[in-house]
Design a protein around this motif. Sequence first.
Motif, PDB file in Angstrom:
ATOM      1  N   ARG A 101       0.754  -1.138   0.045  1.00 38.91           N
ATOM      2  CA  ARG A 101       0.119  -0.175   0.078  1.00 38.91           C
ATOM      3  C   ARG A 101       0.933   1.215   0.044  1.00 38.91           C
ATOM      4  O   ARG A 101       0.658   2.308  -0.262  1.00 38.91           O
ATOM      5  CB  ARG A 101      -0.987  -0.079   1.313  1.00 38.91           C
ATOM      6  CG  ARG A 101      -2.116  -1.071   1.267  1.00 38.91           C
ATOM      7  CD  ARG A 101      -3.070  -0.512   2.294  1.00 38.91           C
ATOM      8  NE  ARG A 101      -2.599  -0.300   3.475  1.00 38.91           N
ATOM      9  CZ  ARG A 101      -2.484  -1.488   4.464  1.00 38.91           C
ATOM     10  NH1 ARG A 101      -2.473  -2.820   4.357  1.00 38.91           N
ATOM     11  NH2 ARG A 101      -1.712  -1.287   5.465  1.00 38.91           N
ATOM     12  N   GLU A 148     -11.414 -12.773   1.010  1.00 40.88           N
ATOM     13  CA  GLU A 148     -12.045 -11.567   1.921  1.00 40.88           C
ATOM     14  C   GLU A 148     -10.718 -11.378   2.888  1.00 40.88           C
ATOM     15  O   GLU A 148     -10.702 -10.098   3.079  1.00 40.88           O
ATOM     16  CB  GLU A 148     -12.934 -12.378   2.873  1.00 40.88           C
ATOM     17  CG  GLU A 148     -14.112 -12.706   2.028  1.00 40.88           C
ATOM     18  CD  GLU A 148     -15.127 -13.457   2.932  1.00 40.88           C
ATOM     19  OE1 GLU A 148     -16.566 -13.690   2.450  1.00 40.88           O
ATOM     20  OE2 GLU A 148     -14.697 -14.046   3.773  1.00 40.88           O
ATOM     21  N   VAL A 151      -8.788  -8.699   0.711  1.00 43.87           N
ATOM     22  CA  VAL A 151      -9.473  -7.278   0.215  1.00 43.87           C
ATOM     23  C   VAL A 151      -9.529  -6.424   1.798  1.00 43.87           C
ATOM     24  O   VAL A 151      -9.301  -5.305   1.595  1.00 43.87           O
ATOM     25  CB  VAL A 151     -10.892  -7.784  -0.069  1.00 43.87           C
ATOM     26  CG1 VAL A 151     -11.761  -6.385   0.042  1.00 43.87           C
ATOM     27  CG2 VAL A 151     -10.896  -8.427  -1.475  1.00 43.87           C
ATOM     28  N   SER A 152      -9.620  -7.266   2.729  1.00 43.83           N
ATOM     29  CA  SER A 152      -9.784  -6.545   4.059  1.00 43.83           C
ATOM     30  C   SER A 152      -8.426  -5.688   4.475  1.00 43.83           C
ATOM     31  O   SER A 152      -8.300  -4.801   5.082  1.00 43.83           O
ATOM     32  CB  SER A 152     -10.227  -7.350   5.304  1.00 43.83           C
ATOM     33  OG  SER A 152      -9.331  -8.327   5.471  1.00 43.83           O
ATOM     34  N   GLY A 154      -6.470  -4.561   2.215  1.00 43.26           N
ATOM     35  CA  GLY A 154      -6.255  -3.479   1.207  1.00 43.26           C
ATOM     36  C   GLY A 154      -5.382  -3.927  -0.076  1.00 43.26           C
ATOM     37  O   GLY A 154      -4.622  -2.998  -0.680  1.00 43.26           O
ATOM     38  N   PRO A 156      -6.358  -6.013  -2.840  1.00 38.86           N
ATOM     39  CA  PRO A 156      -7.311  -6.565  -3.482  1.00 38.86           C
ATOM     40  C   PRO A 156      -6.768  -6.849  -5.100  1.00 38.86           C
ATOM     41  O   PRO A 156      -7.385  -7.686  -5.746  1.00 38.86           O
ATOM     42  CB  PRO A 156      -8.672  -5.709  -3.576  1.00 38.86           C
ATOM     43  CG  PRO A 156      -8.034  -4.321  -3.540  1.00 38.86           C
ATOM     44  CD  PRO A 156      -6.910  -4.490  -2.695  1.00 38.86           C
ATOM     45  N   ASP A 157      -5.508  -6.251  -5.206  1.00 37.85           N
ATOM     46  CA  ASP A 157      -5.015  -6.656  -6.590  1.00 37.85           C
ATOM     47  C   ASP A 157      -3.764  -7.555  -6.465  1.00 37.85           C
ATOM     48  O   ASP A 157      -3.094  -7.508  -7.513  1.00 37.85           O
ATOM     49  CB  ASP A 157      -4.539  -5.421  -7.309  1.00 37.85           C
ATOM     50  CG  ASP A 157      -3.666  -4.528  -6.307  1.00 37.85           C
ATOM     51  OD1 ASP A 157      -3.511  -4.908  -5.351  1.00 37.85           O
ATOM     52  OD2 ASP A 157      -3.087  -3.461  -6.892  1.00 37.85           O
ATOM     53  N   ARG A 194     -13.006 -14.837  -7.017  1.00 40.63           N
ATOM     54  CA  ARG A 194     -13.682 -13.436  -7.680  1.00 40.63           C
ATOM     55  C   ARG A 194     -15.026 -13.086  -7.428  1.00 40.63           C
ATOM     56  O   ARG A 194     -15.438 -11.927  -7.618  1.00 40.63           O
ATOM     57  CB  ARG A 194     -13.541 -13.837  -9.184  1.00 40.63           C
ATOM     58  CG  ARG A 194     -12.271 -13.733 -10.033  1.00 40.63           C
ATOM     59  CD  ARG A 194     -12.250 -14.115 -11.276  1.00 40.63           C
ATOM     60  NE  ARG A 194     -10.913 -13.910 -12.190  1.00 40.63           N
ATOM     61  CZ  ARG A 194     -10.729 -14.346 -13.237  1.00 40.63           C
ATOM     62  NH1 ARG A 194     -11.549 -14.911 -14.027  1.00 40.63           N
ATOM     63  NH2 ARG A 194      -9.459 -14.217 -13.550  1.00 40.63           N
ATOM     64  N   PRO A 197     -16.671  -9.315  -3.052  1.00 43.30           N
ATOM     65  CA  PRO A 197     -16.911  -8.097  -3.567  1.00 43.30           C
ATOM     66  C   PRO A 197     -15.648  -7.345  -3.165  1.00 43.30           C
ATOM     67  O   PRO A 197     -14.942  -7.435  -2.361  1.00 43.30           O
ATOM     68  CB  PRO A 197     -17.841  -7.429  -2.527  1.00 43.30           C
ATOM     69  CG  PRO A 197     -18.742  -8.453  -2.104  1.00 43.30           C
ATOM     70  CD  PRO A 197     -17.770  -9.767  -1.960  1.00 43.30           C
ATOM     71  N   GLY A 198     -14.942  -6.296  -4.284  1.00 43.37           N
ATOM     72  CA  GLY A 198     -14.027  -5.563  -4.078  1.00 43.37           C
ATOM     73  C   GLY A 198     -12.617  -6.122  -4.619  1.00 43.37           C
ATOM     74  O   GLY A 198     -11.404  -5.521  -4.842  1.00 43.37           O
ATOM     75  N   GLN A 199     -12.514  -7.573  -4.939  1.00 43.90           N
ATOM     76  CA  GLN A 199     -11.444  -8.124  -5.595  1.00 43.90           C
ATOM     77  C   GLN A 199     -11.000  -7.528  -6.799  1.00 43.90           C
ATOM     78  O   GLN A 199     -11.988  -7.267  -7.581  1.00 43.90           O
ATOM     79  CB  GLN A 199     -11.534  -9.577  -5.504  1.00 43.90           C
ATOM     80  CG  GLN A 199     -12.635 -10.274  -6.513  1.00 43.90           C
ATOM     81  CD  GLN A 199     -11.949 -10.417  -7.967  1.00 43.90           C
ATOM     82  OE1 GLN A 199     -10.926 -10.690  -8.076  1.00 43.90           O
ATOM     83  NE2 GLN A 199     -12.803 -10.026  -8.911  1.00 43.90           N
ATOM     84  N   GLU A 200      -9.888  -7.716  -7.127  1.00 46.83           N
ATOM     85  CA  GLU A 200      -9.017  -7.313  -8.311  1.00 46.83           C
ATOM     86  C   GLU A 200      -8.020  -8.438  -8.739  1.00 46.83           C
ATOM     87  O   GLU A 200      -6.881  -7.808  -9.309  1.00 46.83           O
ATOM     88  CB  GLU A 200      -8.731  -5.906  -8.546  1.00 46.83           C
ATOM     89  CG  GLU A 200      -9.751  -4.801  -8.248  1.00 46.83           C
ATOM     90  CD  GLU A 200      -9.315  -3.384  -7.983  1.00 46.83           C
ATOM     91  OE1 GLU A 200      -8.006  -3.333  -8.285  1.00 46.83           O
ATOM     92  OE2 GLU A 200      -9.876  -2.597  -7.474  1.00 46.83           O
TER      93      GLU A 200
END
Length: 508
Positions: A101, A148, A151-152, A154, A156-157, A194, A197-200
């Motif tokens: 990040r 999950e 994603v939590s 930060g 998600p990519d 996939r 929610p929020g995943q990349e």
Amino acid sequence: MPRPRRRLASTCVGTVTAGLLATGVALAAPAEDRSEGSTASDTAMGAYLDYGPRGVGRIPYLSRWLGGREIRVGHTYLPGDQWAGIEGKVSFLESWAAWRRADDDRIFVLNVPMQERNEGRVPDHQVARLIRAGARGYYDRHFTRLAERLVSLGVPDTVIVLGWEMNGITYTHRCGPDPENWKRYWKRVVRAMRAVPGQEFKFDFAPNRGKDAIGWTECYPGDDVVDIIGMDSYDQGPGRDFDDQIEQPYGLQQHVDFARAHGKQISYPEWGLFRRGDNPEYVRRMLKWIEQQKPLYHTITDYCPHGVWQCKENPRSTKVFRDALRPEVPGPVVPTPVVPTPVVPTPVVPTPVVPTPAVPTPVAPTPDVPVPTPQVPTPQVPTPEIPKPSPASPSPEIPKPSPVPPSPEVPLPTPSPLVPTPVSPAPVTPSPVTPSPEIPAPATPSPVVPTPQPTPPKPLPQPQQPPATNPKQWCVPLNFGEWLSGLVGKQSVCLKLDWSKDSGYWPF
């Protein structure tokens, strides 16, 4: 990770030829440099330094060792001994997430096992049973929890290297025992992650170089569930040198061609020294290959026997690696001699000065109107002659002539004042040289003197007797002319003489 593997002592040439024909792969020549003029900095570079916080902490030191080169890839592995580790329930993920990040240009690469007891040397029949269970969705929840968790945190990519080196014999998630169900299992894992929610996420399909236990193309699950096609390539067989590593079936060239045919990016999640020890030629050729092919990223496995920074067993390869990836230090700047350009003077052409004609402003002369001053004649007052008395003497009697009538007194003409009429001069149109206007002199009136007429001879005056009324007083009339006499009236001058004895004038 590469491990010692048992190999067949010999290989039938016919079997190799049949394998080449079955896969439709021909030996490829070294690829031409399609990126002439490019540099390795076009590709994100990293190294596996440790799985946890120590790996994160070593990144700045590796960058400094490489002369300040940016380390853009952080690479670690989830433990595959239990499902809890595969679900991401490990504390070191937080350190890697914080590193990722800190800069949007960084890439976090995470190797994810597909089965627990991943390095437990599970036999093929048990692996086949686990593969079939995964294809039916028994393990989907574990991968949902992992998604999950990422994603939590930060990230998600994250690049997910799922079931890496599936064409080998080392890991429980290997493909060989049941390739078809293995591909179905891969698809379920990708779809489960996939769905969060929020995943990349990007999923990296990364086999070993070469055929190994099975041709890796037989394990490819499909373009819809693969984003990157990677390859782990260490300095080991099959192949005697780097050219063999390029040209062999399922080698480096086939990897590049396969990815291009499927429209995918390539990567090299693991590479490094291995069976042949300190081999600077391998390091040089591998770095050159990476520079030519421009993968999304590459990470060298930096621990012994594979590494070049933390491992001191490969000094020659270390020097090649460092020299190739260290930014070029600019040499001393040699100043270019400045040759003075001769200054050619520009001739100054004088601008002709056209004189502006001076147009005289016409000045209208102001006429001087003479104001005549009336000349008032000063009256001439005759001084009376006082007769001196003489002693009385007897004078002889003279016969009195006949009285002659007195001549009429001709009055002298009184000059009338001549009032001149002012003459207004006509304006004169001035010429460039304006003459001074001539002021006419006022005309002085000349008195008109009458021509005297001849008078007949007068008789000698006889002494007149003073008037009897006042013998002691004489009065002489004054004539000032008609104009002045009209103003002051008729005037006369009278003298009174006392002839008595007491006056002092009596001579007797």
